[in-house]
Design a protein around this motif. Structure first.
Motif, PDB file in Angstrom:
ATOM      1  N   CYS A   1     -36.350  25.043 -28.908  1.00 26.76           N
ATOM      2  CA  CYS A   1     -36.702  23.731 -29.430  1.00 26.76           C
ATOM      3  C   CYS A   1     -38.142  23.802 -29.935  1.00 26.76           C
ATOM      4  O   CYS A   1     -39.002  24.412 -29.296  1.00 26.76           O
ATOM      5  CB  CYS A   1     -36.554  22.704 -28.309  1.00 26.76           C
ATOM      6  SG  CYS A   1     -37.277  21.097 -28.641  1.00 26.76           S
TER       7      CYS A   1
ATOM      8  N   CYS B   1     -39.366  12.849 -42.063  1.00 26.20           N
ATOM      9  CA  CYS B   1     -37.896  12.902 -41.991  1.00 26.20           C
ATOM     10  C   CYS B   1     -37.306  13.265 -43.349  1.00 26.20           C
ATOM     11  O   CYS B   1     -36.321  14.025 -43.428  1.00 26.20           O
ATOM     12  CB  CYS B   1     -37.353  11.562 -41.519  1.00 26.20           C
ATOM     13  SG  CYS B   1     -37.772  11.129 -39.810  1.00 26.20           S
TER      14      CYS B   1
ATOM     15  N   ALA C   1     -37.276  16.922 -43.933  1.00 26.08           N
ATOM     16  CA  ALA C   1     -36.144  17.595 -43.296  1.00 26.08           C
ATOM     17  C   ALA C   1     -34.874  17.402 -44.107  1.00 26.08           C
ATOM     18  O   ALA C   1     -34.057  18.326 -44.239  1.00 26.08           O
ATOM     19  CB  ALA C   1     -35.965  17.066 -41.873  1.00 26.08           C
TER      20      ALA C   1
ATOM     21  N   ILE D   1     -34.816  27.690 -38.623  1.00 25.12           N
ATOM     22  CA  ILE D   1     -33.746  26.726 -38.342  1.00 25.12           C
ATOM     23  C   ILE D   1     -32.460  27.157 -39.043  1.00 25.12           C
ATOM     24  O   ILE D   1     -31.378  27.191 -38.443  1.00 25.12           O
ATOM     25  CB  ILE D   1     -34.162  25.310 -38.783  1.00 25.12           C
ATOM     26  CG1 ILE D   1     -35.368  24.820 -37.979  1.00 25.12           C
ATOM     27  CG2 ILE D   1     -32.995  24.333 -38.621  1.00 25.12           C
ATOM     28  CD1 ILE D   1     -35.988  23.538 -38.516  1.00 25.12           C
TER      29      ILE D   1
ATOM     30  N   THR E   1     -32.196  20.461 -43.164  1.00 29.55           N
ATOM     31  CA  THR E   1     -32.258  20.798 -41.734  1.00 29.55           C
ATOM     32  C   THR E   1     -31.958  19.612 -40.817  1.00 29.55           C
ATOM     33  O   THR E   1     -32.176  19.702 -39.605  1.00 29.55           O
ATOM     34  CB  THR E   1     -33.649  21.356 -41.384  1.00 29.55           C
ATOM     35  OG1 THR E   1     -34.662  20.382 -41.715  1.00 29.55           O
ATOM     36  CG2 THR E   1     -33.934  22.645 -42.140  1.00 29.55           C
TER      37      THR E   1
ATOM     38  N   MET F   1     -28.826  13.277 -37.948  1.00 27.70           N
ATOM     39  CA  MET F   1     -29.680  13.668 -36.827  1.00 27.70           C
ATOM     40  C   MET F   1     -28.890  13.561 -35.522  1.00 27.70           C
ATOM     41  O   MET F   1     -28.323  12.501 -35.226  1.00 27.70           O
ATOM     42  CB  MET F   1     -30.928  12.780 -36.758  1.00 27.70           C
ATOM     43  CG  MET F   1     -31.970  13.105 -37.805  1.00 27.70           C
ATOM     44  SD  MET F   1     -33.511  12.156 -37.518  1.00 27.70           S
ATOM     45  CE  MET F   1     -34.588  12.906 -38.749  1.00 27.70           C
TER      46      MET F   1
ATOM     47  N   LEU G   1     -43.183  19.737 -42.002  1.00 27.00           N
ATOM     48  CA  LEU G   1     -42.249  20.857 -42.026  1.00 27.00           C
ATOM     49  C   LEU G   1     -42.782  21.975 -42.914  1.00 27.00           C
ATOM     50  O   LEU G   1     -43.108  21.759 -44.076  1.00 27.00           O
ATOM     51  CB  LEU G   1     -40.895  20.373 -42.537  1.00 27.00           C
ATOM     52  CG  LEU G   1     -39.731  21.344 -42.460  1.00 27.00           C
ATOM     53  CD1 LEU G   1     -39.469  21.774 -41.022  1.00 27.00           C
ATOM     54  CD2 LEU G   1     -38.473  20.694 -43.054  1.00 27.00           C
TER      55      LEU G   1
ATOM     56  N   ASN H   1     -30.093  19.786 -37.414  1.00 29.85           N
ATOM     57  CA  ASN H   1     -30.777  20.377 -36.257  1.00 29.85           C
ATOM     58  C   ASN H   1     -32.126  19.710 -35.998  1.00 29.85           C
ATOM     59  O   ASN H   1     -32.988  20.291 -35.342  1.00 29.85           O
ATOM     60  CB  ASN H   1     -30.995  21.870 -36.479  1.00 29.85           C
ATOM     61  CG  ASN H   1     -29.706  22.631 -36.623  1.00 29.85           C
ATOM     62  OD1 ASN H   1     -29.187  22.770 -37.728  1.00 29.85           O
ATOM     63  ND2 ASN H   1     -29.169  23.111 -35.522  1.00 29.85           N
ATOM     64  N   THR H   2     -32.295  18.490 -36.497  1.00 23.19           N
ATOM     65  CA  THR H   2     -33.584  17.800 -36.398  1.00 23.19           C
ATOM     66  C   THR H   2     -33.389  16.413 -35.801  1.00 23.19           C
ATOM     67  O   THR H   2     -32.424  15.706 -36.140  1.00 23.19           O
ATOM     68  CB  THR H   2     -34.231  17.667 -37.788  1.00 23.19           C
ATOM     69  OG1 THR H   2     -34.448  18.969 -38.335  1.00 23.19           O
ATOM     70  CG2 THR H   2     -35.552  16.922 -37.709  1.00 23.19           C
TER      71      THR H   2
ATOM     72  N   VAL I   1     -39.297  16.040 -34.933  1.00 19.80           N
ATOM     73  CA  VAL I   1     -40.348  15.459 -35.759  1.00 19.80           C
ATOM     74  C   VAL I   1     -41.273  14.614 -34.883  1.00 19.80           C
ATOM     75  O   VAL I   1     -40.820  13.712 -34.178  1.00 19.80           O
ATOM     76  CB  VAL I   1     -39.742  14.572 -36.860  1.00 19.80           C
ATOM     77  CG1 VAL I   1     -40.853  13.882 -37.658  1.00 19.80           C
ATOM     78  CG2 VAL I   1     -38.841  15.382 -37.775  1.00 19.80           C
TER      79      VAL I   1
ATOM     80  N   ALA J   1     -35.226  21.033 -33.834  1.00 21.56           N
ATOM     81  CA  ALA J   1     -36.576  20.728 -34.300  1.00 21.56           C
ATOM     82  C   ALA J   1     -36.819  19.236 -34.089  1.00 21.56           C
ATOM     83  O   ALA J   1     -35.944  18.412 -34.369  1.00 21.56           O
ATOM     84  CB  ALA J   1     -36.728  21.088 -35.769  1.00 21.56           C
TER      85      ALA J   1
END
Length: 287
Positions: free
Chosen positions: A152, A201, A204, A166, A209, A250, A158, A212-213, A176, A174
């Motif tokens: 993590c 955000c 991402a 990732i 990604t 998310m 980013l 995985n965020t 934020v 990940a």
């Protein structure tokens, strides 16, 4: 005097870990890897006094709780490790050592127990040449050596090396950093505008990604910020619902709890965050 981060940042290679560092793999009890939804806390300070405040928490991503205790309660405890703000690493060895099974091993369940993973705190624009590459190389090597390792990373803006990790499956989650409320004692430059949080955000989303965020709210505190305002449950609800609506991919949410004194007001705020996480990011239906 060493602070908590200094102590957690010491090389595991210099510790005996209760004499378990050399335990054979067959003797080690593996932990359960977390699965979505991820309902994460950093520093769940009241957990050992009142677990009901964190009923929906699935991960402690701060090293605050013993991973073995988390395992007993059906949660995941991650080891805390420096990110790009590491003050002393001159190569990738720090991360390959701190992420390896010996550094994650304890005997608190009556037999050798290997914690499930590590929370990297934090991936920020590096202040020292080379450290970002050292970190990326160390994470990749650690994952290659231990594919079950859950990784993590807490991050601000980013950066491309993190995006690659990732997408390559090295980093599992990940987070934020979206801290719109910080206690007044932290000073005027410690908190972010909501537009900055949404921009992070969007980065991402643009990078692909989001699966995985997750977004982290903070600081969860009943202390006022520099303008005298307090964090309200209504504001948290409104913004959490906005994150859920804007970024449904998310797989969860996170909360960064401040080091504020334990008060009834703080506990109610923590309880509100917990219930909010369970409502907006619920477990999948059984079966």
């Amino acid at each position: 005097m060493l602070d908590r981060r200094d102590l957690l940042g010491l090389s595991a290679g210099a510790l005996t870990l209760g004499g378990l560092g050399a335990a054979r793999a067959s003797e080690l009890r593996p932990a359960q890897r977390p699965r979505p939804p991820y309902r994460v806390w950093f520093q769940p300070r009241q957990f050992h006094r009142d677990m009901s405040l964190y009923r929906h928490m699935t991960i402690d991503a701060s090293g605050w709780l013993d991973p073995a205790l988390c395992e007993l309660t059906g949660r995941t405890g991650l080891r805390w490790v420096y990110g790009t703000q590491n003050p002393f690493a001159e190569n990738s060895d720090y991360w390959t050592t701190e992420l390896a099974p010996p550094a994650r091993t304890s005997s608190h369940l009556g037999q050798p127990f290997v914690g499930p993973g590590v929370a990297i705190d934090e991936w920020v624009p590096p202040q020292r040449p080379g450290v970002e590459q050292y970190l990326a190389d160390g994470l990749r090597a650690a994952k290659e050596a231990d594919p079950d390792l859950f990784l993590c990373v807490w991050y601000t803006d980013l950066r491309e090396p993190l995006v690659k990790l990732i997408k390559d499956g090295v980093v599992d989650l990940a987070i934020v950093e979206g801290y719109t409320h910080t206690p007044e004692r932290f000073g005027p430059g410690a908190y972010l505008a909501w537009t900055t949080c949404l921009r992070r955000c969007e980065e991402a989303a643009a990078a692909g990604t989001l699966d995985n965020t997750i977004f982290s709210f903070g600081h969860i505190t009943d202390e006022p910020h520099i303008h005298g305002q307090r964090l309200s449950p209504e504001q948290l609800t409104e913004r959490a619902e906005e994150i859920k609506d804007r970024y449904p991919q998310m797989p969860g949410v996170a909360f960064y709890q401040s080091d504020s004194p334990d008060t009834p007001e703080l506990r109610e705020l923590v309880r509100h965050c917990d219930r909010l996480s369970g409502r907006l990011w619920p477990d999948a239906p059984a079966g």
